[in-house]
Design a protein around this motif. Structure first.
Motif, mmCIF file in Angstrom:
data_model
loop_
_atom_site.group_PDB
_atom_site.id
_atom_site.type_symbol
_atom_site.label_atom_id
_atom_site.label_comp_id
_atom_site.label_asym_id
_atom_site.label_seq_id
_atom_site.Cartn_x
_atom_site.Cartn_y
_atom_site.Cartn_z
ATOM 1 N N ALA A 109 2.079 40.944 66.960
ATOM 2 C CA ALA A 109 1.060 40.655 67.659
ATOM 3 C C ALA A 109 1.181 39.331 68.375
ATOM 4 C CB ALA A 109 -0.320 40.664 66.793
ATOM 5 N N ARG A 110 0.770 39.603 69.840
ATOM 6 C CA ARG A 110 0.612 38.154 70.461
ATOM 7 C C ARG A 110 -0.664 38.350 71.487
ATOM 8 N NH1 ARG A 110 5.359 38.508 75.056
ATOM 9 N NH2 ARG A 110 4.095 39.901 75.864
ATOM 10 N N PHE A 111 -1.398 36.961 71.124
ATOM 11 C CA PHE A 111 -2.738 36.599 71.667
ATOM 12 C C PHE A 111 -3.677 37.753 71.201
ATOM 13 C CE2 PHE A 111 0.125 34.713 74.865
ATOM 14 C CZ PHE A 111 0.048 33.519 74.478
ATOM 15 N N VAL A 112 -3.616 38.374 70.142
ATOM 16 C CA VAL A 112 -4.641 39.114 69.110
ATOM 17 C C VAL A 112 -5.491 38.557 68.474
ATOM 18 C CG1 VAL A 112 -4.852 41.070 67.924
ATOM 19 C CG2 VAL A 112 -3.146 41.049 69.711
ATOM 20 N N VAL A 113 -5.107 37.702 67.558
ATOM 21 C CA VAL A 113 -5.768 37.088 66.616
ATOM 22 C C VAL A 113 -6.908 36.242 66.939
ATOM 23 C CG1 VAL A 113 -6.017 35.496 64.477
ATOM 24 C CG2 VAL A 113 -4.187 37.340 64.866
ATOM 25 N N VAL A 114 -6.620 35.618 68.118
ATOM 26 C CA VAL A 114 -7.457 34.507 68.608
ATOM 27 C C VAL A 114 -8.924 35.517 69.128
ATOM 28 C CG1 VAL A 114 -6.566 34.844 71.169
ATOM 29 C CG2 VAL A 114 -7.781 32.678 70.492
ATOM 30 N N HIS A 115 -8.838 36.736 69.555
ATOM 31 C CA HIS A 115 -10.044 37.584 70.038
ATOM 32 C C HIS A 115 -10.563 38.184 68.950
ATOM 33 C CE1 HIS A 115 -8.770 37.083 74.165
ATOM 34 N NE2 HIS A 115 -7.592 37.446 73.796
ATOM 35 N N GLN A 116 -10.333 37.842 67.673
ATOM 36 C CA GLN A 116 -10.920 38.652 66.312
ATOM 37 C C GLN A 116 -11.941 37.397 65.908
ATOM 38 O OE1 GLN A 116 -9.912 41.626 65.619
ATOM 39 N NE2 GLN A 116 -8.726 41.242 67.472
ATOM 40 N N PRO A 117 -12.947 38.258 65.311
ATOM 41 C CA PRO A 117 -14.418 37.614 64.870
ATOM 42 C C PRO A 117 -14.109 36.688 63.453
ATOM 43 C CG PRO A 117 -14.820 39.719 64.804
ATOM 44 C CD PRO A 117 -13.537 39.789 65.535
ATOM 45 N N HIS A 119 -10.701 35.291 61.809
ATOM 46 C CA HIS A 119 -9.227 35.490 61.903
ATOM 47 C C HIS A 119 -8.340 35.494 60.611
ATOM 48 C CE1 HIS A 119 -10.051 32.445 65.490
ATOM 49 N NE2 HIS A 119 -10.002 33.620 65.679
ATOM 50 N N ASP A 120 -8.948 35.162 59.583
ATOM 51 C CA ASP A 120 -8.278 35.349 58.260
ATOM 52 C C ASP A 120 -8.089 36.726 57.997
ATOM 53 O OD1 ASP A 120 -8.320 32.735 57.902
ATOM 54 O OD2 ASP A 120 -9.963 32.604 56.513
ATOM 55 N N GLY A 121 -9.256 37.821 58.251
ATOM 56 C CA GLY A 121 -9.007 39.051 58.020
ATOM 57 C C GLY A 121 -8.232 39.904 59.011
ATOM 58 N N ALA A 122 -8.047 39.501 60.019
ATOM 59 C CA ALA A 122 -7.068 39.742 61.253
ATOM 60 C C ALA A 122 -5.605 39.559 60.790
ATOM 61 C CB ALA A 122 -7.276 39.326 62.410
ATOM 62 N N ILE A 123 -5.473 38.490 60.128
ATOM 63 C CA ILE A 123 -4.019 38.191 59.865
ATOM 64 C C ILE A 123 -3.784 38.789 58.356
ATOM 65 C CG2 ILE A 123 -2.566 36.144 58.941
ATOM 66 C CD1 ILE A 123 -4.259 34.424 60.991
ATOM 67 N N ALA A 124 -4.637 38.921 57.489
ATOM 68 C CA ALA A 124 -4.590 39.604 56.393
ATOM 69 C C ALA A 124 -4.312 41.183 56.659
ATOM 70 C CB ALA A 124 -5.805 39.660 55.428
ATOM 71 N N ALA A 125 -4.773 41.626 57.687
ATOM 72 C CA ALA A 125 -4.573 43.300 58.045
ATOM 73 C C ALA A 125 -3.130 43.321 58.352
ATOM 74 C CB ALA A 125 -5.427 43.736 59.060
ATOM 75 N N LEU A 126 -2.614 42.182 59.204
ATOM 76 C CA LEU A 126 -1.146 42.282 59.677
ATOM 77 C C LEU A 126 -0.190 42.039 58.777
ATOM 78 C CD1 LEU A 126 -1.697 39.804 62.764
ATOM 79 C CD2 LEU A 126 -1.595 42.551 63.106
ATOM 80 N N ILE A 127 -0.605 41.309 57.754
ATOM 81 C CA ILE A 127 0.482 41.123 56.427
ATOM 82 C C ILE A 127 0.466 42.338 55.846
ATOM 83 C CG2 ILE A 127 0.593 39.570 54.176
ATOM 84 C CD1 ILE A 127 -0.520 37.180 55.882
ATOM 85 N N ASP A 128 -0.716 43.075 55.441
ATOM 86 C CA ASP A 128 -0.676 44.086 54.478
ATOM 87 C C ASP A 128 0.173 45.372 55.205
ATOM 88 O OD1 ASP A 128 -2.605 43.134 52.801
ATOM 89 O OD2 ASP A 128 -4.313 44.110 53.824
ATOM 90 N N ALA A 129 0.248 45.199 56.642
ATOM 91 C CA ALA A 129 1.080 46.281 57.194
ATOM 92 C C ALA A 129 2.727 46.160 57.086
ATOM 93 C CB ALA A 129 0.782 46.307 58.832
#
Length: 143
Positions: A109-117, A119-129
């Motif tokens: 993911a490039r320049f995606v997390v910054v747009h998430q309300p 950030h921790d949840g977004a990073i956790a979803a990426l790690i889960d995958a």
């Protein structure tokens, strides 16, 4: 990305040019990093927020016909065929709703997390995958 993503309603031509400009600036660095983590034929890859699709095409070529690439975006209107191989699935989806569990050798993911309300949840979803032993390549801004 979520429904409140600032560029979701941008005019197509303007948005496409913006995404292509970002790709022209950042793709060389991304390709170098991907080479460093050894993206190889047969791997399964996820790109979240693929923009205009340049890295989806690159991943498709690299993993070849026996690998696969999934591209997830809230508005994937610019990620369209042709792809180097018939190994690409483009999905309209939202990182906040998860992107699967233990499915991919490489999650990018490039320049995606910054747009998430959240950030921790977004990073956790990426790690889960990521499959056990897989890689997360996360390129983002930190304001």
């Amino acid at each position: 990305m979520s429904d409140h993503y600032v560029f979701n309603t941008a005019e197509d031509e303007t948005e496409f040019r913006r995404l292509q400009l970002l790709e022209s600036i950042y793709d060389p660095y991304t390709i170098n990093w991907m080479n460093g983590v050894c993206v190889t034929p047969g791997m399964s890859c996820l790109e979240v927020g693929p923009g205009a699709g340049s890295m989806v095409r690159r991943l498709s070529e690299t993993v070849g016909p026996f690998g696969w690439v999934t591209a997830v975006d809230t508005n994937p209107r610019f990620v369209t065929p042709p792809f180097p191989h018939a190994n690409v699935e483009v999905v309209k989806g939202d990182l906040n709703h998860g992107v699967g569990r233990d499915l991919y050798d490489i999650v990018y993911a490039r320049f995606v997390v910054v747009h998430q309300p959240g950030h921790d949840g977004a990073i956790a979803a990426l790690i889960d995958a990521i499959k056990p032993g897989g890689w997360l390549l996360l390129v983002d801004a930190d304001f």
